[in-house]
Design a protein around this motif. Structure first.
Motif, PDB file in Angstrom:
ATOM      1  N   ASP A   1       0.808  -1.218   0.000  1.00  0.00           N
ATOM      2  CA  ASP A   1       0.000   0.000   0.000  1.00  0.00           C
ATOM      3  C   ASP A   1       0.844   1.271   0.000  1.00  0.00           C
ATOM      4  OD1 ASP A   1       0.993  -0.026   2.553  1.00  0.00           O
ATOM      5  OD2 ASP A   1      -0.942   0.167   3.542  1.00  0.00           O
TER       6      ASP A   1
ATOM      7  N   ARG B   1      -2.220   0.768  -5.046  1.00  0.00           N
ATOM      8  CA  ARG B   1      -2.386  -0.044  -3.840  1.00  0.00           C
ATOM      9  C   ARG B   1      -3.118  -1.337  -4.193  1.00  0.00           C
ATOM     10  NH1 ARG B   1      -5.026   2.417   1.671  1.00  0.00           N
ATOM     11  NH2 ARG B   1      -5.002   0.471   2.830  1.00  0.00           N
TER      12      ARG B   1
ATOM     13  N   ALA C   1      -4.112  -3.841  -1.614  1.00  0.00           N
ATOM     14  CA  ALA C   1      -4.917  -4.414  -0.533  1.00  0.00           C
ATOM     15  C   ALA C   1      -5.539  -3.331   0.331  1.00  0.00           C
ATOM     16  CB  ALA C   1      -4.055  -5.338   0.330  1.00  0.00           C
ATOM     17  N   GLY C   2      -6.604  -3.749   1.040  1.00  0.00           N
ATOM     18  CA  GLY C   2      -7.308  -2.845   1.933  1.00  0.00           C
ATOM     19  C   GLY C   2      -8.469  -2.173   1.220  1.00  0.00           C
TER      20      GLY C   2
ATOM     21  N   GLN D   1     -11.656  -2.159   1.862  1.00  0.00           N
ATOM     22  CA  GLN D   1     -12.999  -2.722   1.913  1.00  0.00           C
ATOM     23  C   GLN D   1     -13.920  -1.785   2.683  1.00  0.00           C
ATOM     24  OE1 GLN D   1     -10.222  -4.481   2.211  1.00  0.00           O
ATOM     25  NE2 GLN D   1     -10.450  -6.481   1.274  1.00  0.00           N
TER      26      GLN D   1
ATOM     27  N   THR E   1      -8.895  -1.079  -4.491  1.00  0.00           N
ATOM     28  CA  THR E   1      -7.911  -2.146  -4.435  1.00  0.00           C
ATOM     29  C   THR E   1      -8.529  -3.412  -5.004  1.00  0.00           C
ATOM     30  OG1 THR E   1      -8.558  -3.000  -2.282  1.00  0.00           O
ATOM     31  CG2 THR E   1      -6.957  -1.180  -2.294  1.00  0.00           C
ATOM     32  N   VAL E   2      -7.732  -4.447  -5.082  1.00  0.00           N
ATOM     33  CA  VAL E   2      -8.243  -5.740  -5.529  1.00  0.00           C
ATOM     34  C   VAL E   2      -9.395  -6.184  -4.632  1.00  0.00           C
ATOM     35  CG1 VAL E   2      -7.663  -8.188  -5.752  1.00  0.00           C
ATOM     36  CG2 VAL E   2      -6.069  -6.439  -6.585  1.00  0.00           C
ATOM     37  N   GLY E   3      -9.260  -6.046  -3.339  1.00  0.00           N
ATOM     38  CA  GLY E   3     -10.268  -6.521  -2.400  1.00  0.00           C
ATOM     39  C   GLY E   3     -11.492  -5.636  -2.280  1.00  0.00           C
ATOM     40  N   SER E   4     -11.339  -4.352  -2.584  1.00  0.00           N
ATOM     41  CA  SER E   4     -12.483  -3.457  -2.417  1.00  0.00           C
ATOM     42  C   SER E   4     -13.236  -3.210  -3.717  1.00  0.00           C
ATOM     43  CB  SER E   4     -12.024  -2.101  -1.853  1.00  0.00           C
ATOM     44  OG  SER E   4     -11.290  -1.368  -2.807  1.00  0.00           O
TER      45      SER E   4
ATOM     46  N   THR F   1      -2.039 -12.047  -3.384  1.00  0.00           N
ATOM     47  CA  THR F   1      -2.779 -10.786  -3.409  1.00  0.00           C
ATOM     48  C   THR F   1      -4.172 -10.965  -2.805  1.00  0.00           C
ATOM     49  OG1 THR F   1      -1.557 -10.132  -5.396  1.00  0.00           O
ATOM     50  CG2 THR F   1      -3.557  -8.897  -4.895  1.00  0.00           C
ATOM     51  N   LEU F   2      -4.832 -12.061  -3.137  1.00  0.00           N
ATOM     52  CA  LEU F   2      -6.154 -12.327  -2.570  1.00  0.00           C
ATOM     53  C   LEU F   2      -6.058 -12.575  -1.059  1.00  0.00           C
ATOM     54  CD1 LEU F   2      -7.619 -14.517  -5.441  1.00  0.00           C
ATOM     55  CD2 LEU F   2      -8.245 -12.154  -4.868  1.00  0.00           C
TER      56      LEU F   2
ATOM     57  N   ASN G   1      -5.897  -9.451   0.946  1.00  0.00           N
ATOM     58  CA  ASN G   1      -7.199  -8.797   1.009  1.00  0.00           C
ATOM     59  C   ASN G   1      -8.204  -9.577   1.846  1.00  0.00           C
ATOM     60  OD1 ASN G   1      -7.459  -6.267  -0.822  1.00  0.00           O
ATOM     61  ND2 ASN G   1      -6.071  -7.663  -1.898  1.00  0.00           N
TER      62      ASN G   1
END
Length: 191
Positions: free
Chosen positions: A96, A102, A104-105, A107, A118-121, A157-158, A161
């Protein structure tokens, strides 16, 4: 109207006429009418018809449903090692704080005044993460990672997240089965 204004207006009108003429469709050449193949004399002599091997080399897309994912697998642990060797310089130690976006993060921030993409959000499909990493990463040598390495970096990466556990291993079936947190965040434009 003064002479200088008249000349300026005529110059602009003339330039517009030339531009329009350049954009007008040319009359069809006789050899191109009715689907006829062009004569050899009219060809530019550039390029070649791609062969099956060339087409296969470019056919690397992975669809949201997982179609196009290659055989192979990769673990979160292996992904961490690859990340540290190949991704860290751009994405940073904590994924990040690098010069690149960025990873991750974020959400729960999409509806806020300061959304963190991000990938997760943000990403709706995990398969498109594989596709992107395979096509475009690392930035200095895209398409240099093997399918197993791409699965591993995708898994890592997953994991960062909170989508995969630390002992997870991804392959085509398990990757396509992942339901991303923002899967329903995109609405179709046309019905």
């Amino acid at each position: 109207m003064s002479t200088s204004k008249t000349i300026a207006v005529l110059a602009v009108a003339g330039a517009a006429a030339v531009a329009l003429a350049a954009c007008a469709p040319a009359a069809p050449r006789p050899e191109m009418e009715k689907g006829a193949a062009p004569r050899e004399a009219t060809r530019l002599g550039l390029g070649q018809t791609p062969g099956a091997d060339q087409i296969r080399g470019w056919d690397i897309d992975v669809r949201a449903d997982g179609a196009g994912l290659p055989p192979g697998s990769g673990s979160v642990a292996r992904g961490r090692a690859i990340y540290e060797a190949r991704c860290l310089s751009c994405h940073g130690t904590n994924v990040d704080k690098g010069i690149a976006p960025r990873l991750a993060g974020g959400q729960g921030t999409l509806a806020s005044k300061a959304p963190v993409l991000t990938v997760g959000s943000y990403w709706p499909y995990a398969t498109t993460l594989y596709d992107y990493i395979h096509r475009a990463m690392p930035l200095d040598s895209p398409q240099s990672l093997t399918p197993d390495e791409v699965y591993a970096v995708t898994a890592y990466t997953l994991h960062l997240n909170g989508i995969l556990k630390a002992d997870a291993v991804l392959d085509a079936a398990s990757l396509a089965a992942i339901r991303m947190p923002n899967r329903d965040g995109f609405k179709p434009v046309l019905k």
